[in-house]
Motif scaffolding. Structure first.
Motif, PDB file in Angstrom:
ATOM      1  N   GLU A 175     -11.750  48.054 -41.853  1.00  0.00           N
ATOM      2  CA  GLU A 175     -11.558  48.965 -42.974  1.00  0.00           C
ATOM      3  C   GLU A 175     -12.581  48.667 -44.062  1.00  0.00           C
ATOM      4  OE1 GLU A 175      -7.597  49.285 -44.449  1.00  0.00           O
ATOM      5  OE2 GLU A 175      -6.762  49.504 -42.441  1.00  0.00           O
ATOM      6  N   THR A 192     -12.052  55.944 -45.424  1.00  0.00           N
ATOM      7  CA  THR A 192     -13.419  55.570 -45.027  1.00  0.00           C
ATOM      8  C   THR A 192     -14.473  56.010 -46.036  1.00  0.00           C
ATOM      9  OG1 THR A 192     -13.774  57.615 -43.779  1.00  0.00           O
ATOM     10  CG2 THR A 192     -12.853  55.718 -42.571  1.00  0.00           C
ATOM     11  N   PRO A 196     -11.240  53.759 -39.143  1.00  0.00           N
ATOM     12  CA  PRO A 196     -11.461  52.343 -38.879  1.00  0.00           C
ATOM     13  C   PRO A 196     -10.755  51.924 -37.595  1.00  0.00           C
ATOM     14  CG  PRO A 196     -10.675  52.702 -41.134  1.00  0.00           C
ATOM     15  CD  PRO A 196     -10.578  54.010 -40.410  1.00  0.00           C
TER      16      PRO A 196
END
Length: 183
Positions: free
Chosen positions: A131, A111, A125
């Motif tokens: 994502e 992330t 995510p």
């Protein structure tokens, strides 16, 4: 003739050694990213120096929290601000010990977000569609420290630098995270 051949072999050997030596942190960084994306905890255990990473994050999060508290007028005006500043390292220490795990490192890497100063873990995510699209920048900070800076293309104000430290000639491990790269 033999002298020229021997000189050529030595030069080629030095060039190959230098190339492998210079590329080894890139390969280690790529291995960390792949292991995080796959959720491979065993690989992350090998690639991350968890005690060093925890100590680094405790110091950085403590500095960030104290800076935030100094800039918060509610804390400055409150008589308990000093007490809060003294107790913050204790709370951060426990939070970092809880968050800096293979799963926590995987969440940070995928992330490009570190835990918050209060110890809240980096968000994961929800699914593959969520994502982030990460830009990766690679570079030496010194001969023994290599940074892999991850930036979410959708949120370019957020970036996270993974600091790999040399452990021998060719081995590198994630040993710190530079939180100051977050803008």
């Amino acid at each position: 003739m033999i002298k020229k051949l021997l000189t050529g072999v030595v030069i080629a050997g030095v060039v190959v050694f230098a190339a492998v030596w210079a590329m080894s942190p890139v390969l280690a960084g790529q291995a960390i990213i792949r292991a995080a994306e796959r959720g491979d905890e065993a690989a992350l255990e090998r690639l991350v120096d968890f005690p060093a990473l925890r100590e680094s994050m405790k110091g950085e999060l403590n500095d960030l929290l104290i800076a935030e508290m100094r800039n918060d007028p509610r804390v400055v005006e409150n008589g308990l601000g000093g007490l809060t500043t003294m107790l913050a390292p204790m709370f951060i220490s426990g939070a970092v010990d809880t968050v800096v795990t293979p799963q926590g490192v995987a969440a940070m890497v995928t992330t490009a977000q570190a835990p918050e100063a209060d110890g809240t873990p980096a968000p994961e995510p929800a699914d593959a569609r969520d994502e982030p699209d990460l830009h990766k920048a690679w570079g030496y900070r010194s001969m023994d420290v290599f940074a892999v800076t991850l930036t979410d293309r959708d949120r370019p104000e957020h970036s996270l630098a993974l600091l790999l430290e040399r452990r021998g000639l060719f081995k590198w491990q994630l040993a710190a995270v530079d939180l100051r790269t977050e803008r």
